[in-house]
Design a protein around this motif. Structure first.
Motif, PDB file in Angstrom:
ATOM      1  N   LEU A 111      -7.955   1.572   2.712  1.00 36.92           N
ATOM      2  CA  LEU A 111      -8.116   3.018   2.815  1.00 36.92           C
ATOM      3  C   LEU A 111      -9.590   3.385   2.667  1.00 36.92           C
ATOM      4  N   CYS A 112      -9.956   4.522   3.249  1.00 37.68           N
ATOM      5  CA  CYS A 112     -11.310   5.070   3.123  1.00 37.68           C
ATOM      6  C   CYS A 112     -11.201   6.338   2.283  1.00 37.68           C
ATOM      7  N   ASN A 113     -11.441   6.206   0.985  1.00 39.21           N
ATOM      8  CA  ASN A 113     -11.232   7.308   0.041  1.00 39.21           C
ATOM      9  C   ASN A 113     -12.564   7.884  -0.442  1.00 39.21           C
ATOM     10  N   ASN A 171     -10.090   4.228  11.020  1.00 37.14           N
ATOM     11  CA  ASN A 171      -8.971   3.488  11.606  1.00 37.14           C
ATOM     12  C   ASN A 171      -9.352   2.743  12.881  1.00 37.14           C
ATOM     13  N   THR A 193       0.823  -1.207   0.000  1.00 33.54           N
ATOM     14  CA  THR A 193       0.000   0.000   0.000  1.00 33.54           C
ATOM     15  C   THR A 193       0.856   1.256   0.000  1.00 33.54           C
TER      16      THR A 193
END
Length: 589
Positions: A307-309, A295, A30
């Protein structure tokens, strides 16, 4: 690569030459992707136009890359060579379009004040032509004719000069087919074929204009008489020359309303975030998430490196489901408003010029402020008729837009028959739109004269035109052709000056802007803007001539020239129009 590295260390030796660092892969996958240290996947490639393209080749008639047809995409899936070709083409277009947009913006930033000066000159020149038409219409027509022919001739000479200059360059013998479609438009101007094509097109236009002038010379005399009569009407109602500015302001308001509404619709709702797992498969991938507490959730623990995009603006409410429908509705309202503003201007101008025509003693019988009075009548009494007429045109334009959208969406799945049908539909809708616009314009004139509703006025206008079809052919279209020459002269004159200025060929008068990326950007803007300005001013003349013509036809049917029913038309105009109508009848006898 990390998975392979744990099994065999030799894999890294081949892979690290493509990474920014040659150290061992100590970062997580990542982190490597986020830092852009290593490529996600590697394909055989070659440099082309400052881009890294897959090295496409054919093997036994089959498209391949490095003798392979299937590749790993770095996310556990496989991609075919055809998919790579489409992706490479799309990426190249996107990058070149971004670069082109930045260069165009720089050119506008350097030349915006010169563009405004050119458009101001076009406005003044159009105004001067309209004033001169009242006094020297015949002489000014020859100025239009010689000017248009001279400007086109200059274009032919310039294209020939560029064509002969490029013959000394070996690379200029390439064709447009050889270089394909490029967003860098300046590449096409380095080819002989481009300038030769321009020269042929201009020669054809030059011949067409000259032939039309020869075969329409008698009808052009009638058009000049009509223009002189229109000049008198505009002279008595000079405020009509300022009306295009009001139309421009109203159109600008409509455009701003549409843009603001579209932006609000596009950004309405809440931002939606989704889980992305670049490190591998995750059962929670593409699920919505909250970046502030991501998180601390179970998803971050179950999928390390996830990830939170941000994904898009939206929501799941009923309102958000209908946002595409609101966009379509907003576009339709925009088309309706635009056509309504144009219809309002045509009706107001027709009312002012009809007031001039039906005044027996000119200018004594013309009331004060005829344009203001006609505009007030149109707003107070004829709003529904104007809205209905503009609605018909808006519906036709909406159908055309839907047709273009379907053509864009189904382009890859179309066959020859479907393409043929779509071309036929485009042609039919184009003809229908122009026919309805012509009929509506004459219907608005009848509304301004009699104050009847739209359907009754459209019927009366159509029947009146059919009863006087010979006069329509003689006067209307030829007058539009003469005015079209005037528009071309204004746009062409300003275009030639702008070309000489932006290419640094007028150092004696003024020093043009240096270091432009594309000189054609401000040049085309000035030419197109000058034509629109000239069209706005000359459209007043066109509406004046058409209104006088409709009133003349009504005058002939309502009156007989006797003392009890005298004609309202001037003797000069009456004589030449009646003469042109009676010529075929005498020949028949």
């Amino acid at each position: 690569m990390q998975l392979l590295y744990t099994k065999d260390k030799s894999y890294w030796e081949d892979y690290r030459q493509f990474c920014k660092t040659t150290a061992k892969p100590v970062k997580s996958l990542t982190q490597l992707l986020l830092d852009d240290d290593c490529p996600t996947a590697i394909f055989p490639s070659k440099p082309f136009l400052q881009r890294c393209f897959p090295d496409f080749s054919t093997k036994n008639g089959t498209l391949t890359i490095g003798s392979k047809m299937m590749f790993q995409d770095g996310n556990g899936g496989t991609r075919s060579v055809v998919e790579l070709g489409i992706a490479a083409n799309g990426i190249n277009k996107l990058l070149d379009a971004k670069s082109l947009g930045l260069k165009v913006f720089e050119d506008y930033a350097r030349t915006w004040y010169w563009i405004l000066i050119g458009l101001t000159i076009a406005m003044v020149l159009s105004w001067i032509f309209l004033i001169l038409l009242r006094f020297i219409a015949g002489c000014l027509f020859w100025v239009f004719m010689i000017g248009v022919i001279g400007i086109i001739g200059y274009g032919i000479w310039h294209c020939y000069q560029q064509y002969t200059n490029l013959q000394e360059r070996p690379s200029s013998v390439l064709t447009i087919y050889d270089i394909g479609i490029q967003t860098n438009i300046s590449m096409y101007f380095e080819l002989q074929q481009t300038w030769f094509t321009f020269m042929i097109i201009l020669c054809i236009i030059e011949v067409i204009v000259i032939l039309m002038l020869i075969f329409l010379r008698n009808r052009i005399r009638v058009a000049i008489i009509l223009l002189k009569e229109g000049s008198k009407a505009i002279g008595y109602v000079p405020s009509t020359l300022v009306y295009p500015a009001l139309t421009f302001i109203l159109l600008s308001i409509c455009i701003c309303y549409w843009v603001v509404t579209a932006v609000f619709l596009a950004t309405s709702g809440v931002p939606v975030y989704k889980v992305i797992a670049p490190g591998g498969h995750c059962i929670h991938e593409n699920q919505t998430c909250d970046p502030e507490i991501f998180n601390t959730t179970e998803i971050a623990k179950a999928c390390p490196g996830a990830l939170c995009n941000f994904a898009f603006y939206g929501g799941k409410s009923l309102y958000h489901q209908y946002i595409p429908t609101f966009h379509v509705y907003n576009l339709f309202v925009f088309l309706w408003l635009i056509n309504f503003v144009i219809a309002l201007g045509q009706c107001a101008l027709a009312g002012a010029f009809a007031t001039y025509y039906w005044a027996m003693k000119k200018p004594d019988d013309i009331p004060r402020y005829p344009l203001f009075t006609a505009f007030g009548r149109a707003i107070r009494y004829h709003t529904g008729s104007l809205a209905f007429g503009s609605l018909i045109i808006a519906l036709i334009q909406m159908f055309k837009i839907v047709l273009e959208y379907l053509d864009h969406r189904l382009k890859r799945t179309q066959n020859t028959l479907s393409k043929f049908l779509q071309c036929c539909l485009r042609c039919c809708f184009w003809c229908l739109e122009n026919a309805i616009k012509f009929l509506n314009r004459n219907a608005y004139i009848m509304i301004a004269i009699y104050g009847r509703n739209f359907c009754r006025s459209a019927k009366d206008a159509f029947n009146l035109l059919m009863r006087n079809v010979l006069k329509v052919a003689v006067t209307d279209e030829v007058t539009y052709f003469v005015l079209f020459l005037g528009k071309l002269l204004v746009a062409g004159s300003i275009g030639v000056l702008a070309f000489l200025f932006f290419t640094q060929r007028l150092p004696v008068i003024a020093q043009g802007p240096a270091s432009l990326n594309y000189y054609w950007v401000p040049l085309l803007t000035v030419i197109f803007g000058s034509y629109l300005i000239a069209h706005g001013f000359f459209s007043v003349y066109a509406m004046c001539v058409e209104t006088i013509f409709i009133c003349f036809c009504e005058d002939l049917e309502r009156n007989d020239g006797s003392t009890e029913k005298p004609y309202f038309v001037t003797p000069n105009l009456h004589g030449i129009l009646i003469k042109k109508q009676l010529v075929p009848q005498k020949q028949k006898e």
